[in-house]
Design an enzyme around this catalytic site. Structure first.
Site: not given
Lengths: 382, 382, 382, 382
Positions: B92-93, B19, B123
């Site tokens: 990040s997923s 993000t 995150t």
């Protein structure tokens, strides 16, 4: 009413086991049957023998040995409570949906006879049971409180006495028509809590909803938070005849399509997918998404909940759009415990798959926060 | 040292995506390549163009466009940082163990050249990556800090600037030889954190270990908490060549032996079993325990971690004895993220199964609290 | 209006001094005049020079050098803010009621011209000033936000930029018709806060009222908590012409009647008595009570507030009855800062002593929680 | 030791009054004499009548009716406690230094006879008494615990039983040679606490020092925080013969030199000046500073403490330099309660004014955090 000015209330305590009533055994702590009522009678704050005698309580109300009476409360009430034990008493890690149905049966049988209900339960799975019962209790109009303790009531320093006492006071004096959980001076909505601490008296958290009440110097109830069904229907217990074909699947970096496929294989009917953050999962791994899609196409209901303690899988925004395209249902801010038991409940109801999918999306018992779609509620233009 | 009295430190920033560097795209926020360094150059607290010019920074140190310099710090240091981007940048997923190995390679290549390292990361999986890197970095002697943000650095109100700035100050000025995570003014041990809030700037928690440092009005470091390996060996990266045959299995009421069997089937080599409370699982379901035992007998390493945010699966007491009899290893107070990546790390090391099982029990990087066996540490007789 | 689709809002920033704008001087940090606007213009998140140029902002609106414009907000607004400095700029420990009247005059003069107001202020006395202004602003219909910082905006790591930015966004975009205080991502009612931490960015607490809004990933406003005067009267500033004859007297074990007598001597007109717990003071020391009674009889208004951070001096119960018999007025859950400035405000209004004593008991600006007398609000019989 | 394997410990409980032992009276709750021991004997967790009889406790140890014995503890100890009541019992708002001397006399008389001490006390002034006793007890080698409750022990739901039980367990089983305060499962250093909540069971806070111990599922003692005097001198009580010429003066905007002068007039000998933030006061008001200087010159000791709950008046930095120039002593992170009673203690000791001023600056009983001057403890260069 009782004899004279003091109102008497009747509470049924269903003892399922758990640490609160455990005694040391050779191989560790274990619950022991038929012991709790006798032990509680020796604790003055939990039984007022003088009142029982003076008012001929036992003969007057045809009560047995398993019934006790609290000293008079600040609200000027006498709470008379009867302990009913499940057999066998269970360590809560051995709790299964079969016991949920047993508890449900007891609630159904005794619903009219008592003013409120307390369920003694181990802490390990208390949040699961509270969630399950919240769905099983349809059109609930009385207070049901689950409680337990981190240290047995037989130990010198313990949290069991205070937890039981507080639960009885809520169940016997207030109409909070919910399945609640009372622990460490706080009353929570049962399908909103999760056990967050294995070593503290303050073991539970309700991350996405404030507590319903606190009981410190005074009992303070947040009435505006209390859930009220818009119904005048009769109370009923929905037995799940729980087919046990639901499960939890946590996403992690490197999870493979094969693992997901394996987990989703028949006879599974419903899955809580524990995703990242606001409901995210890998969207660059077509094989994995394909497995999810194939599952939803063959009728598996997949509910998207976050791994985070606090937060929500949005019903509105684009987040997790890929998952929605694969048929996955956004789960809002439900706990994994609530999501899992809601799936089990909905799948065991009659109806078409489409109807069940709609029912899963609805807020049935206050288990999720509903943000009206299309409204921007947090901003107001000047 | 630099030219004159001001010490210059060099930090490598590895930008993996997330993000912090995302920009709006038609289908939502997404990372954009080769954009971050240019954007940061326009933010005065993140780049001091005047200093660069006055000291001929770029020609003096042969730096390229991807290098910036912070204004002078309170500790009288100049932190010169170079941004190196992974390609492609990832939400990040979508992070996988393959990226962990890529990051490891970069750390290995640049270890001697820089004084410290910052890794920009989404995150959602940051706690997983921080845990993985903590194990992969053997004999670490420099500070590595993962950070990111809940709101992109390009938005008006965002947490990215402060998170990046704080991370650079820790990486460039202090020797905290750990893989750390910095977020919302706190520096944590990376393998101790978990993302607990999807909607707050204060997104991470380190439930079983206090933070290593705080950076509010002053920077305060808890030196007694900082982990120091007892070694003088050379830094090395252990590449996992991650075989992806580990997984997480969460116990819940009604889980069936069949489901466990399905999940434990080949090619799985290691499992984090998310149990109740202090490490409890049903002990009255022989079929389920049998599946676990069969798995450990055929060489699957099963690590017992609690579902609770805080707490520990005891290494000492009888709790979960049934699971230990089935070959399950108690995981202490490890997070699921640390336990999963520790399993992957240990399984990818050379050695016999017995050696690996021993290694899993050891405290390798401060990822678990070690309570000396046989000592009663909390009580002292008068 | 504005040129095209973007709405422009005008905010007046009144800079009174304080840490946020301090620069190092030989004898420590001190505020420097005529420096802030220029410095803020170099910070991109606080000034969008390109927009100003493209839209001919300065000539179009006839603005001077002391005006800046924020980048566009998520709510699609342009906030144009003008900085007006008090002279001299003050360290907030030097703030006096004379400055409160100065600020009041400015608010009165510019009330119609601007959509909202931000007041930059040192943290040490910010809660006092916020409380004073809350009373002085009669029939307020616009948002006024006090803010400041623990670390100067000129330092590398500081909380000033975020505090100023957030305050501007609230003042320019939302109608929260209160004197508010914004700090560390929270918007509070100004007369409810107190400074609780001298060393953290999270310096303020509102112990007896939840915050009005939070600004983290999203801006969330608790509209049900926002105070709305039931009036359509015109905004006015009541100047206190503060006679400075109010004071705080903290009770402690061993306090003597002589000390109280000394403190209560003329020309004192109003006293906040900081009592124990729920409003308790010694009731076995007739000489001390006599001094309080003599004071109230000669017209001194004495207001009973608790020394505790949280809690209330009951308006209903018997607690502190002895003090009430001596003419002391129960202060509910007011902070000492609110109570002191409320006294000063009420005493400076026209009216008889009896009218003023009644006015002190009223909830004027949401500074106290009103519990309806005669209602038992926390309990509900079943 | 007792008869056989179980160790017996003797604890003296000094009952000074307070809510814990109050009973309803026509004009509200009030303490009633000679009632507590009898009442506690009826509470099984606070008295084990069977053990007393079986072991001939009363005749064996020549005990009277005022002595009780706890059930056996987890640490396998029997705590025998004797209740000694002050006469009259006091509401804690009526506590004065004369009572502190009375309590001190009792501690002196019974110091050798008992293993530990519990002092029952109202919550309103408990922090003052705990602070006073911490100074009065010189060379303390045994555990002294103050406790009380928010709700009387005679009420159904109350915090008195758990607070008394926990205090007895600490006083009887552990050598924590401090004057402690135990409340709501936490053991604090007595001179570090302040009452922060008038309406919660969790009434006390120790803002600048972590708690010494917690008693939840287990008793966990933070031994590294426990204070140990470097002395082998004999225990002694210093009686203050408290001259009551100390006071608290809170600075606020608009405070006048006249008010300060009035307050500082003879016979005052010591003042706690409650300043802003990190020890700040107006430095542009020469008349006010002059009054402070005149007072210090004529021998008044003025101690600078912050109004903030958390934080410190620096001993090192320039903050409050103006006040130091006027002879005001920086008080570090002492609570107002500790500062006030420390002043009273030091002023009542023999010695010159210069010696007393030095003594006030010293850390006598762990009441303040000492930061070594000249060391930069929070930073470490790489």
């Amino acid at each position: 009413g009782g004899c004279g000015a003091v109102a008497e209330a009747r509470v049924l305590v269903i003892n399922t086991g758990g640490t609160i009533g455990m005694v040391p055994q050779p191989e560790g702590l274990a619950p022991e049957a038929n012991m709790l009522a006798g032990a509680l009678k020796k604790i003055p704050i939990l039984h007022d023998a003088a009142y029982a005698e003076e008012t001929n309580l036992y003969s007057r109300l045809h009560l047995g040995d398993d019934t006790l009476v609290l000293p008079i409360s600040r609200q000027n009430k006498r709470i008379i409570y009867t302990i009913l034990e499940l057999s066998p008493l269970l360590d809560s890690s051995n709790m299964t949906p079969a016991e949920w149905d047993k508890i449900g049966s007891l609630l159904e049988i005794y619903y009219e006879k008592y003013d409120g209900f307390v369920i003694l339960h181990g802490t390990d799975t208390m949040a699961y049971t509270a969630s399950a019962l919240s769905f099983m209790c349809e059109n609930l109009g009385k207070t049901i409180v689950l409680t337990g303790s981190q240290v047995p009531i037989y130990e010198l320093r313990n949290d069991g006495r205070a937890n039981l006492l507080g639960s009885l006071l809520f169940a016997g004096q207030f109409v909070i028509p919910e399945v609640c959980l009372y622990f460490h001076n706080k009353l929570y909505r049962g399908n909103r809590v999760t056990k967050v601490d294995a070593e503290s008296f303050n073991a539970f958290s309700s991350p996405n909803l404030p507590s319903l009440a606190t009981a410190e110097v005074d009992i303070i109830i947040n009435w505006e938070t209390v859930w009220r069904a818009n119904t005048t229907k009769k109370f009923a217990i929905h037995k799940m005849n729980f087919d046990q074909h639901v499960g939890l699947l946590r996403i992690f970096p490197g999870i493979t399509a094969e693992a997901v496929k394996g987990f989703l294989q028949s006879p599974i009917k419903g899955i809580v997918l524990e995703t990242y953050g606001s409901g995210n999962a890998p969207n660059n791994c077509p094989a994995l998404l394909e497995e999810l899609q194939k599952a939803t196409e063959r009728g598996v209901v997949i509910l998207n909940c976050t791994q985070c303690l606090r937060g929500s899988v949005s019903l509105v925004y684009e987040t997790g759009k890929t998952l929605m395209d694969a048929g996955v249902i956004p789960g809002g801010d439900m706990t994994p415990e609530a999501a899992l038991t809601k799936l089990a409940y909905v799948l065991s109801k009659p109806g078409t798959l489409a109807e069940k999918r709609e029912m899963v999306k609805e807020n049935l018992r206050g288990e999720m926060t509903v943000v009206p779609i299309g409204t921007q509620i947090t901003l107001k233009d000047s």
